[in-house]
Design a protein around this motif. Sequence first.
Motif, mmCIF file in Angstrom:
data_model
loop_
_atom_site.group_PDB
_atom_site.id
_atom_site.type_symbol
_atom_site.label_atom_id
_atom_site.label_comp_id
_atom_site.label_asym_id
_atom_site.label_seq_id
_atom_site.Cartn_x
_atom_site.Cartn_y
_atom_site.Cartn_z
ATOM 1 N N SER A 1 81.818 10.260 35.250
ATOM 2 C CA SER A 1 81.585 8.817 35.229
ATOM 3 C C SER A 1 82.579 8.124 36.144
ATOM 4 O O SER A 1 83.766 8.467 36.178
ATOM 5 C CB SER A 1 81.731 8.268 33.802
ATOM 6 O OG SER A 1 80.835 8.904 32.918
ATOM 7 N N LEU A 2 82.076 7.125 36.891
ATOM 8 C CA LEU A 2 82.906 6.340 37.799
ATOM 9 C C LEU A 2 83.005 4.917 37.273
ATOM 10 O O LEU A 2 81.977 4.275 37.016
ATOM 11 C CB LEU A 2 82.313 6.358 39.212
ATOM 12 C CG LEU A 2 83.127 5.657 40.301
ATOM 13 C CD1 LEU A 2 84.452 6.383 40.530
ATOM 14 C CD2 LEU A 2 82.333 5.603 41.610
ATOM 15 N N PHE A 3 84.247 4.420 37.115
ATOM 16 C CA PHE A 3 84.486 3.087 36.568
ATOM 17 C C PHE A 3 85.286 2.233 37.554
ATOM 18 O O PHE A 3 86.016 2.769 38.412
ATOM 19 C CB PHE A 3 85.297 3.167 35.260
ATOM 20 C CG PHE A 3 84.639 3.927 34.155
ATOM 21 C CD1 PHE A 3 83.879 3.270 33.195
ATOM 22 C CD2 PHE A 3 84.775 5.310 34.058
ATOM 23 C CE1 PHE A 3 83.271 3.966 32.165
ATOM 24 C CE2 PHE A 3 84.172 6.020 33.030
ATOM 25 C CZ PHE A 3 83.414 5.342 32.084
ATOM 26 N N THR A 4 85.135 0.923 37.440
ATOM 27 C CA THR A 4 86.056 0.028 38.129
ATOM 28 C C THR A 4 87.388 0.059 37.405
ATOM 29 O O THR A 4 87.502 0.586 36.290
ATOM 30 C CB THR A 4 85.516 -1.410 38.149
ATOM 31 O OG1 THR A 4 85.371 -1.859 36.787
ATOM 32 C CG2 THR A 4 84.167 -1.468 38.849
ATOM 33 N N LYS B 1 76.987 7.316 36.762
ATOM 34 C CA LYS B 1 77.201 8.615 36.154
ATOM 35 C C LYS B 1 76.585 9.704 37.025
ATOM 36 O O LYS B 1 75.598 9.462 37.707
ATOM 37 C CB LYS B 1 76.601 8.661 34.744
ATOM 38 C CG LYS B 1 77.314 7.763 33.740
ATOM 39 C CD LYS B 1 76.744 7.942 32.338
ATOM 40 C CE LYS B 1 77.510 7.105 31.338
ATOM 41 N NZ LYS B 1 76.998 7.295 29.940
ATOM 42 N N PHE B 2 77.185 10.893 37.002
ATOM 43 C CA PHE B 2 76.723 12.001 37.821
ATOM 44 C C PHE B 2 76.600 13.250 36.934
ATOM 45 O O PHE B 2 77.441 13.494 36.073
ATOM 46 C CB PHE B 2 77.712 12.319 38.950
ATOM 47 C CG PHE B 2 78.125 11.135 39.778
ATOM 48 C CD1 PHE B 2 77.448 10.807 40.929
ATOM 49 C CD2 PHE B 2 79.203 10.345 39.399
ATOM 50 C CE1 PHE B 2 77.835 9.727 41.704
ATOM 51 C CE2 PHE B 2 79.596 9.264 40.154
ATOM 52 C CZ PHE B 2 78.906 8.951 41.309
ATOM 53 N N ARG B 3 75.553 14.049 37.161
ATOM 54 C CA ARG B 3 75.443 15.352 36.531
ATOM 55 C C ARG B 3 75.940 16.391 37.528
ATOM 56 O O ARG B 3 75.412 16.500 38.635
ATOM 57 C CB ARG B 3 73.997 15.659 36.136
ATOM 58 C CG ARG B 3 73.384 14.685 35.155
ATOM 59 C CD ARG B 3 74.104 14.633 33.835
ATOM 60 N NE ARG B 3 74.086 15.924 33.150
ATOM 61 C CZ ARG B 3 74.673 16.140 31.978
ATOM 62 N NH1 ARG B 3 75.352 15.160 31.384
ATOM 63 N NH2 ARG B 3 74.602 17.320 31.405
ATOM 64 N N VAL C 1 86.121 12.846 33.970
ATOM 65 C CA VAL C 1 85.353 14.029 33.593
ATOM 66 C C VAL C 1 85.936 14.532 32.282
ATOM 67 O O VAL C 1 87.158 14.702 32.176
ATOM 68 C CB VAL C 1 85.440 15.130 34.671
ATOM 69 C CG1 VAL C 1 84.658 16.364 34.236
ATOM 70 C CG2 VAL C 1 84.925 14.617 36.007
ATOM 71 N N PRO C 2 85.124 14.753 31.255
ATOM 72 C CA PRO C 2 85.650 15.209 29.968
ATOM 73 C C PRO C 2 86.509 16.462 30.117
ATOM 74 O O PRO C 2 86.102 17.439 30.740
ATOM 75 C CB PRO C 2 84.385 15.499 29.148
ATOM 76 C CG PRO C 2 83.345 14.605 29.750
ATOM 77 C CD PRO C 2 83.655 14.562 31.211
ATOM 78 N N GLY C 3 87.725 16.412 29.531
ATOM 79 C CA GLY C 3 88.625 17.553 29.578
ATOM 80 C C GLY C 3 89.534 17.585 30.794
ATOM 81 O O GLY C 3 90.327 18.516 30.944
ATOM 82 N N TYR C 4 89.448 16.570 31.672
ATOM 83 C CA TYR C 4 90.263 16.518 32.888
ATOM 84 C C TYR C 4 91.042 15.203 32.944
ATOM 85 O O TYR C 4 90.634 14.203 32.335
ATOM 86 C CB TYR C 4 89.380 16.619 34.148
ATOM 87 C CG TYR C 4 88.738 17.960 34.340
ATOM 88 C CD1 TYR C 4 89.221 18.860 35.290
ATOM 89 C CD2 TYR C 4 87.633 18.340 33.579
ATOM 90 C CE1 TYR C 4 88.623 20.090 35.481
ATOM 91 C CE2 TYR C 4 87.036 19.578 33.748
ATOM 92 C CZ TYR C 4 87.531 20.443 34.705
ATOM 93 O OH TYR C 4 86.939 21.657 34.887
ATOM 94 N N ASP C 5 92.142 15.208 33.690
ATOM 95 C CA ASP C 5 92.876 13.979 33.924
ATOM 96 C C ASP C 5 92.045 13.033 34.790
ATOM 97 O O ASP C 5 91.390 13.471 35.752
ATOM 98 C CB ASP C 5 94.205 14.263 34.636
ATOM 99 C CG ASP C 5 95.174 15.054 33.750
ATOM 100 O OD1 ASP C 5 95.040 14.951 32.517
ATOM 101 O OD2 ASP C 5 96.035 15.751 34.319
#
Length: 500
Positions: free
Chosen positions: A436-439, A447-449, A470-474
């Motif tokens: 996911s990309l946020f401001t 969102k990207f798969r 990304v879930p599980g990443y910084d």
Amino acid sequence: MKKIFLSIIITCLLLRGSGQLTIGSDAQWVTTGNATLVVNDMNLLTHGIFTPGTGSVKFTGTQNNGITGINLPVFNILEIAKTNNAKIQLARDINVNASINFISGLLDVWSSKIVLSPTAYVAGESETNRITATGAGFTEITVNLNSPNMNNPGNLGAFITSTENLGSVIVRRFHLPASGTGLSTSINRYYNITPTNNTNLNATLRLKYFDAELNAQNESSLVLYQAFGAGSIWNNLSRTSNSTNSNYVEKTGLANLALQTLANDNTVAGAVTGLTFTGQRKKATEVQLNWTSQTETNMSGYRVQRRLDNELDFSDRAFVNTLAAGGNSISPLNYMNVDANAHTGISYYRLKVIAADNSFTYSIVISVGPKTKGVKGGGNPNNLVVSSDETIETATSKIMSSAGIEMNKEITVGPNPNYGNFWFKVNGLEKETEASLFTIDGKLIKKFRIINLQQQPVNSLSSGIYILKVPGYDAQKIIVQGNNKNASQSNTTTDYNIKN
């Protein structure tokens, strides 16, 4: 926010020129009713919100124009009516709710994608009026298929028949030639078909094409080729029927669907039947490979090839001559080769099966792991076959995880800072994951798969600071410095060994 409403059936005719229709970031274009917006020789920029209603947008004129902008434009009916060999080119993704209608002219997807709603379709394509792509762009539709009978999702030209329930099926159509191991080139069209249920389908697949897409292939010799995932081996599946008048090739009895394209038949004169291939790490510095053939015809030998998990491709390790007298045998033959290998990660092996006329095919790919004695949950991941529907990177992740070996988990972004166009990839994923990309203030942009090490392009961002999660990443901070038209940037996407 400024709002522009079209609430009656009207035609908005924009003057011919090299200008553009811009929906500003503070504006919202709302169409109600069956209004038609005619865009004549102009670009469409959707920095604001574009709501199509039940109407249509019709691109006319004699000049090449494009669709771009920050926000995703959603069309109800998109009509292409360009003359003088002009076309519309996409510089961003678009969605279509009802249909894409071709009257005249081309729609160049470029490196973007068209996403059709489950009931949407493409109408009026012909040799001169159709969807094309000068990059790795594609047209996509997702539909549910239960016992389909010559079902052609989105009218994209892939007819699917099966008595099984395939569940949700993603169909993507590309317009570049495919290439890779086992396939030098193809027509300028290939498909990636991904059913939720993709085993024991006993499916029939008919693929259509245009003569303009033949790419110097001999039409009468076209057969179906299939591969599973980026970097996989293309297999010649031959064909069951074809028609050069109706422009299709059909194959029955397919157990599953994946990457499919059409190309000239390159059946190898030499052949091996009943080939089994295994590998085992006997020492920390040696791997023993064994294989058996049931019959051999016009054979020369076997070239052992290896790829380590930190290498980009396979390399030759040894050549083993056939044991068949004169290259022909109707009895089982057993082979063995020892490879000097002290690699502490995962090693992949395959056999290049070479005929007497130097034509060749490939065996399955197997994995051989390191010694993992004492590693919790480990064991020795030897002699594991890499599934034909996964990439080497995904297989590495799964095998090392099962052996208790931790992979590097990182997100790579490039370039960063940038001018609104960049790419990212994630290492260490074991399955498809959502990014996911946020401001900077927490607003979701997109969102990207993604799958492991897949390079994902992102385009046309305005200046500012963004956060990639990304879930599980910084979380990764991405800096967009503004729009610099002279900046030398490119988003390079590797997709199924495509030749750009």
